[in-house]
Design an enzyme around this catalytic site. Structure first.
Site, PDB file in Angstrom:
ATOM      1  CD  GLN A 115      -2.959   5.613  -3.555  1.00 19.44           C
ATOM      2  OE1 GLN A 115      -3.361   6.350  -4.463  1.00 19.44           O
ATOM      3  NE2 GLN A 115      -2.835   6.027  -2.318  1.00 19.44           N
ATOM      4  NE  ARG A 133      -4.373  -1.701   1.288  1.00 15.93           N
ATOM      5  CZ  ARG A 133      -5.473  -1.995   1.962  1.00 15.93           C
ATOM      6  NH1 ARG A 133      -5.613  -1.598   3.202  1.00 15.93           N
ATOM      7  NH2 ARG A 133      -6.465  -2.666   1.385  1.00 15.93           N
ATOM      8  CB  SER A 169      -7.780  -0.758  -2.250  1.00 22.26           C
ATOM      9  OG  SER A 169      -6.842  -0.634  -1.209  1.00 22.26           O
ATOM     10  CG  ASP A 171      -4.529  -2.288  -2.793  1.00 20.01           C
ATOM     11  OD1 ASP A 171      -4.860  -3.473  -2.667  1.00 20.01           O
ATOM     12  OD2 ASP A 171      -4.344  -1.519  -1.829  1.00 20.01           O
ATOM     13  CE1 TYR A 205      -3.871  -4.549   3.747  1.00 22.62           C
ATOM     14  CE2 TYR A 205      -1.509  -4.160   3.541  1.00 22.62           C
ATOM     15  CZ  TYR A 205      -2.732  -4.468   2.977  1.00 22.62           C
ATOM     16  OH  TYR A 205      -2.807  -4.681   1.625  1.00 22.62           O
TER      17      TYR A 205
END
Length: 377
Positions: A130, A125, A136, A133, A233
């Site tokens: 991004q 992350r 996400s 991901d 996280y």
């Protein structure tokens, strides 16, 4: 002149899995990079993507055996069993969600067969990753669906309504865990007109909660509890924090109509956030949606894909929430894979060449060995 990389996409075989790893939109993009694309017959059907749409995009439609034959890259949502890839090239890349902590045996099989397994859920992350991901993108949809599903189970309206017969009060929604899913759950509940509050072990999320118009509910006066693990996280809480949070939740949860729990710790069972005793304090007709139900559950008594009623409160949770929005979930997942591969696509080599930071983070196997540091030991 280099031979075009062959990308293979199989139909998902895991129970209840309705997503597909490649959509016609991204198939076109891979073809534009110079790759060839082969997709198993009806691989996209459950996600509302017809074979004809793939043909129009320029992809080949064939049986699983033909699709995998001589494949350089195999893309999946949930990782296939290694024996399905018989005929793929030695050293072929396999991009999927591998669940390597629970399925270490499958990782070993991929290593033994010489495949280079890439666990997309291990994507770091960081800013430049991004768009790659998958957790996400899928969590975003899961947070949205959790609120809609809870609203469907809830026997009352969400927004305040003023009528000639009287006023209907807004539903009170409490979101526990403010990661990607939690933030989307907050935003969705607010859009539906609910009165929303939220909590998290990471103090940095307070401003995020407030920015969405929700009320932050945080344990105060417990020093040194940040809850921020590596890679963005959450990590495990201290015993002192657990006790303080339990007291806070108990006093707050009794006043709520809807609770959405989203707390997960990578590689470990989901933390227990709500006990049976706490459920008993809630009003009859209230709903709890447990987004972590398949990892052991945040809520005592929740069962995957079942609506359980305890003390008059409905406990709901799906084994795979994103599959309930299969078309959009597939589109986002497919774009994640494209963004990952295209970012490292070497035009001269006609294939991706990964850097160390991202490549090493997601690579599970290479050269016949398990190479990921997170699986050491």
């Amino acid at each position: 002149m280099s031979i075009a990389v062959r990308i293979a996409v199989l139909k998902e075989r895991a129970d209840g899995e309705t997503r597909v790893a490649l959509t016609p939109e991204t198939a076109r993009k891979f073809l534009a990079l110079g790759a060839t694309v082969a997709i198993e017959t009806e691989a996209g059907r459950a996600a509302s993507y017809a074979d004809e749409a793939y043909r129009e995009a320029g992809a080949e439609i064939a049986s699983a055996t033909e699709v995998v034959k001589n494949a350089d890259i195999v893309m999946g949502v949930q990782a296939p069993e290694a024996d399905l890839l018989e005929g793929a090239r030695q050293g072929a890349l396999v991009l999927a969600i591998f669940d390597p902590f629970s399925r270490r045996d499958r990782v070993e099989q991929f290593a033994a067969r010489g495949f280079e397994a890439m666990a997309m859920e291990f994507m770091p992350r960081i800013t430049r990753a991004q768009s790659m991901d998958v957790l996400s993108s899928q969590s975003n949809l899961a947070g949205y669906k959790a609120v809609l599903s809870a609203a469907n189970e809830y026997g009352r309206a969400f927004p305040m309504m003023m009528t000639a017969a009287g006023t209907v009060q807004a539903a009170k929604v409490f979101v526990m865990g403010v990661g990607v899913a939690g933030l989307q759950a907050i935003a969705t509940a607010k859009r539906l007109g609910a009165q929303v509050s939220a909590t998290d072990v990471r103090s940095a999320t307070r401003e995020q909660i407030q920015s969405l118009g929700a009320k932050p509910i945080f344990v105060e006066n417990v020093a040194g509890i940040e809850g921020e693990g590596s890679g963005g996280y959450a990590t495990e809480m201290s015993e002192e924090y657990r006790k303080a949070q339990a007291e806070l939740v108990s006093s707050h949860i009794a006043k709520q109509d809807i609770v959405i729990t989203t707390a997960l710790i990578p590689g470990k069972p989901a933390p227990r956030l709500i006990s049976d005793a706490q459920i008993a304090t809630m009003k009859p007709g209230s709903v709890i949606f447990d987004l972590a139900v398949v990892q052991g559950g945040n809520v005592e008594g929740s069962v995957p894909d079942q609506t359980v009623t305890k003390h008059g409160v409905k406990l709901v949770g799906y084994a795979n929430t994103a599959t309930h929005l299969a078309a959009d979930a597939s589109a986002l997942y497919s774009r994640n894979l494209y963004n990952f591969l295209s970012a490292f696509w070497d035009k001269d080599a006609g294939k991706p060449v990964f850097d160390e930071e991202i490549g090493n983070a997601v690579r599970l196997t290479q050269g016949g060995k398990v190479v990921n540091e997170r699986l050491a030991g």
